[in-house]
Design an enzyme around this catalytic site. Structure first.
Site, mmCIF file in Angstrom:
data_model
loop_
_atom_site.group_PDB
_atom_site.id
_atom_site.type_symbol
_atom_site.label_atom_id
_atom_site.label_comp_id
_atom_site.label_asym_id
_atom_site.label_seq_id
_atom_site.Cartn_x
_atom_site.Cartn_y
_atom_site.Cartn_z
ATOM 1 N N HIS A 40 -17.393 22.240 56.387
ATOM 2 C CA HIS A 40 -18.342 22.394 55.270
ATOM 3 C C HIS A 40 -19.515 23.292 55.683
ATOM 4 C CE1 HIS A 40 -19.944 20.186 51.442
ATOM 5 N NE2 HIS A 40 -20.324 21.454 51.463
ATOM 6 N N ARG A 70 -16.206 21.790 46.507
ATOM 7 C CA ARG A 70 -16.295 20.374 46.846
ATOM 8 C C ARG A 70 -14.894 19.872 47.153
ATOM 9 N NH1 ARG A 70 -20.811 20.994 47.796
ATOM 10 N NH2 ARG A 70 -22.674 19.932 47.007
ATOM 11 N N GLU A 109 -15.209 13.459 53.312
ATOM 12 C CA GLU A 109 -15.996 13.930 54.465
ATOM 13 C C GLU A 109 -16.957 12.826 54.903
ATOM 14 O OE1 GLU A 109 -18.222 17.456 53.550
ATOM 15 O OE2 GLU A 109 -16.471 18.540 52.839
#
Length: 348
Positions: A255, A209, A238
């Site tokens: 990601h 993360r 993000e």
């Protein structure tokens, strides 16, 4: 039964339409209280925040997130509201391990690193971290493990402290869940104090993360030369990522480390199975991703074969060229299969 489904979840339409009476597909960011008001279940990804503001007063009884992480679900509220939720632990662990392996080969090719002389520190040794450890050992890399919850639970001596890993490891890769508070807090686990304790010239990788690493501290470590390189797949804030960080990293991707077709199929299957268990529905639907166009990989070395199957520089180049398209690059991600989908012949 009415189900609202994130429209970017692959391989789900035919299966869910055999199970539910009504299915509505929407982008993850477009789930609204009005939309979910009379839904029985939601199947989501990380972009849908499931909390009181979305769910209060709705009929929702069940939420499945087709992801490993579940920090986008307010689990305390769900417990209070009597809503059952589930995630897909381990669904894309092999995909992330594939990403890390390819990144390691790229570091060896472009930076002259001799992997069999390196030590890697793996922070978080769950489904993903365990597979990454297997990959590293296969490549002859010495492995150090850090997982405080497991260390305490198992009373094991196989784990090292984060301080020891920082001081001794040439490469450090993060595979922890995001906990913003509590005994096992991982929010900004890698902060300025962590970076100041690193072995000079180390490489950082993050596929867990974005918030696990403090962006400004990471940037300062890259600017100062404490870090020689970074491989970043997950970012703070993000999709509004830090452009200086994107420019500085050797590999920067949107990601997608866990986005192999195999991992996506696993996540979809696990979500559907959980839905059927909850609503006591029998189904025998099988989910299989498409075959690759060229199943035979014939080359001189395993390193070359691995990068022919998946080279993250393609994804990195796309993001560096179009950082504003972060979400689109994720949502329209091309077919990527794992090693098991190919026949590999080493000719050397």
């Amino acid at each position: 039964m009415k189900v609202i489904v994130d429209n970017k979840i692959p391989y789900i339409r035919e299966a869910i339409e055999q199970i539910a009476d009504e299915v509505i597909y929407v982008p993850g960011k477009d789930f609204t209280p009005e939309l979910v008001q009379d839904a029985d279940a939601l199947i989501i990804r990380t972009r849908t925040r499931c909390d009181r503001s979305l769910l209060a007063g709705s009929k929702v009884k069940f939420i499945a997130t087709a992801t490993i992480g579940f920090d986008h679900i307010d689990t305390a509220y769900c417990r209070e509201a009597g809503i059952t939720w589930t995630n897909a632990p381990g669904c894309n662990s092999a995909s992330v391990a594939q990403y890390i392996q390819s990144a390691l080969f790229i570091l060896q090719q472009t930076r002259g690193m001799k992997l069999n002389q390196m030590t890697i520190g793996i922070v978080g040794v769950g489904n993903v971290g365990s597979k990454v450890a297997d990959v590293a050992r296969k490549l002859g890399i010495q492995v150090m493990l850090n997982d405080l919850p497991r260390e305490e639970r198992e009373e094991s001596t196989m784990f090292a402290s984060l301080k020891s890993i920082a001081e001794k490891c040439d490469i450090i890769t993060f595979h922890v869940p995001l906990y913003k508070e509590g005994k096992y807090k991982t929010y900004h686990l890698a902060d300025k104090h962590f970076f100041h304790s690193l072995k000079k010239g180390a490489v950082i990788m993050n596929t867990s993360r974005g918030e696990v690493i403090e962006t400004e501290a990471l940037l300062e470590a890259l600017r100062s030369g404490i870090l020689s390189d970074a491989v970043i797949d997950v970012w703070e804030h993000e999709p509004d990522i830090d452009l200086e960080l994107l420019e500085k990293v050797i590999i920067g991707t949107p990601h997608i480390a866990g986005y192999s077709a195999d991992g996506k199929a696993n996540a979809t299957r696990m979500s559907l199975e959980a839905l059927c268990r909850f609503f006591r529905i029998e189904t025998d639907y099988r989910i299989t991703p498409p075959e690759p166009k060229n199943k035979l990989i014939s080359t001189a070395t395993y390193e070359e074969a691995s990068l022919m199957i998946y080279d993250p520089r393609r994804d990195s180049d796309a993001l560096k060229s179009h950082p504003g398209l972060f979400e689109q690059l994720r949502g329209d991600y091309p077919l990527r299969r794992e090693e098991g989908a190919y026949r590999i012949v080493i000719t050397k």
